[in-house]
Enzyme design. Sequence first.
Site, short mmCIF file in Angstrom:
data_model
loop_
_atom_site.label_atom_id
_atom_site.label_comp_id
_atom_site.label_asym_id
_atom_site.label_seq_id
_atom_site.Cartn_x
_atom_site.Cartn_y
_atom_site.Cartn_z
N PHE A 186 -46.53 -5.26 -42.52
CA PHE A 186 -47.46 -5.95 -43.42
C PHE A 186 -48.52 -5.03 -43.99
O PHE A 186 -49.14 -5.34 -45.00
CB PHE A 186 -48.14 -7.12 -42.68
CG PHE A 186 -49.25 -6.69 -41.76
CD1 PHE A 186 -50.53 -6.46 -42.27
CD2 PHE A 186 -49.06 -6.51 -40.40
CE1 PHE A 186 -51.56 -6.04 -41.43
CE2 PHE A 186 -50.08 -6.08 -39.56
CZ PHE A 186 -51.33 -5.86 -40.09
N GLU A 211 -43.03 -10.70 -43.87
CA GLU A 211 -43.15 -12.09 -44.33
C GLU A 211 -44.62 -12.47 -44.54
O GLU A 211 -44.92 -13.53 -45.09
CB GLU A 211 -42.47 -13.04 -43.34
CG GLU A 211 -43.08 -13.11 -41.93
CD GLU A 211 -42.63 -11.97 -41.01
OE1 GLU A 211 -42.31 -10.87 -41.50
OE2 GLU A 211 -42.64 -12.20 -39.78
N SER A 239 -44.08 -1.98 -35.62
CA SER A 239 -44.63 -1.73 -34.29
C SER A 239 -43.56 -1.09 -33.38
O SER A 239 -42.36 -1.22 -33.63
CB SER A 239 -45.12 -3.05 -33.68
OG SER A 239 -44.03 -3.94 -33.60
N CYS A 284 -51.45 2.67 -39.76
CA CYS A 284 -50.81 3.35 -38.63
C CYS A 284 -51.41 4.73 -38.44
O CYS A 284 -51.21 5.35 -37.41
CB CYS A 284 -49.32 3.46 -38.87
SG CYS A 284 -48.95 4.53 -40.25
#
Length: 510
Positions: free
Chosen positions: A164, A191, A241, A296
Amino acid sequence: MTEVAEVAGAKQAQELKRITHWINGAAAVGQSGRSGPVYNPATGIQTGEVDFASVEEVDRAVRAAREAFASWRAVSLSRKTEIFFRIRALVDEHREDIAKILTAEHGKVLSDAKGEVARGLEVIEFCCGIPELLKGGFTEQASTGIDVYSIRQPLGVCAGITPFNFPAMVPMWMWAPALACGNTFVLKPSEKDPSASNYTAELLKEAGVPDGVFNVVHGDKVAVDAILEHGDIDAVSFVGSTPIARYVYETGTSHGKRVQALGGAKNHMIVLPDADIDMAADAAVSAGYGSAGERCMAVSMLVAVGDAGDELVSAIEERLPEVKVGDGMQPDSEMGPLVTREHRDKVASYIDRGREAGATVVTDGRETAPDGGGFFLGVTLLDDVKPEMDVYKDEIFGPVLGVTRVGTYDEAVRLVNENPYGNGVAIFTRDGGVARQFQFDVNVGMVGINVPIPVPVAYYSFGGWKNSLFGDLHIYGPEGIQFYTRGKVVTSRWPDPATSKVDLGFPQTR
Ligand code: NAD
């Protein structure tokens, strides 16, 4: 429910934007009967409903991509280059519109969203040079009358599964090199903020990408598993992740696919006593709280060496009241909300967990979060964090910056190298010799020297080590080209018929 509430609910439902799949060059309304909500994180209000693909719908997209492959593969490099220049121009022309879509569904501030598009655009620009990137090697007269050459060819149908936090840029890391190399593509975006992918699909069509070459299926684990198990997908790129990255890598490879799966991170920024503390504090605030820490490559743990700690913590603390938290659409906002209410609550829970474990809460973001229904959390600073605490071990993925203190450079490097993640790291120092030693010592894929977020430029490749990457090849740049192609070596002879004879011996080169 009262009558008024029913009417209001029905009105809201009517206004919800429906986000469909994109298959074979056209919007495809989902048939599975499953869907998920999309929110504006700044208001907390649902703005859309995204279709979730069934196994059959994923299969439709893969079949469209497979049918398009043979002709897309055969399109000349000069024509592909022309199309890529058009894609580049269209993304550039619409960068503001794309950024607004990102802010509306992800929450990041508009300036940051524009930065995301700009960095993705650099990958598209790199792909405009595809004829140069696909050049092979040629050896004339390897043996008498024999030439040898190497070429790289596309894999077939490739899929991308994306997180996301970069709804435009991370897909660009994947589809741009995949398409430039001659593959066709099925994208399964997050999503939580799916609209940018449909917008991209329309731009690609406008640029001249043939139908079926780029497809989008939305959804959850059902769609992901359908991709991983599909017999007609050749390669999968994943960013997300670590637990899901590991699962994608293991499942995809066990189904015979080439997989690169980039995972989570815990990025340290080491500050040595000789560093310019003001510069380090500016960098820590920018890299810790930019995009609400949902990057990240965000710095989440500061490692203050020797006597750097007190000065560093007070320099950061001084800067925090200046950080403007608010709706990303407001021009003066510097930090927006988190992506969902659940995620905001989870991130906020780390403040108490840190305090209970013995950390010092210097600034508590719950006290400064804007009021209203948005998923906001203010900037949070925790001092005296220890490696055994959850706030140290977990990837929090929010605006919570921790400080740990160590005595020496060696202790700092040991902390980083013992961490299970190895995505990004930074060192702040004025000592070039120490910085050079650090680059040699540290077991992390992307290293910054007085640079807090060392995301490589598009002509290098992006990737972490250890639990931050499963697979062998990093993403985009030269390794991206390698990932989306496979090598072939041709040994060729155009003999003089006069010298032809039968020889059953093993071919000799001398
Ligand atoms: P996520 O792992 O929850 O989701 C990533 C993708 O996997 C999404 O498309 C999602 O639909 C799908 N997915 C989620 N759960 C699944 C399941 N159980 N089975 C199959 N598929 C599933 O990640 P996220 O929350 O969207 O993104 C944040 C994470 O991504 C952070 O950990 C961050 O560090 C990481 N990230 C890493 C990089 C990198 O380059 N290493 C870049 C960006 C984000």
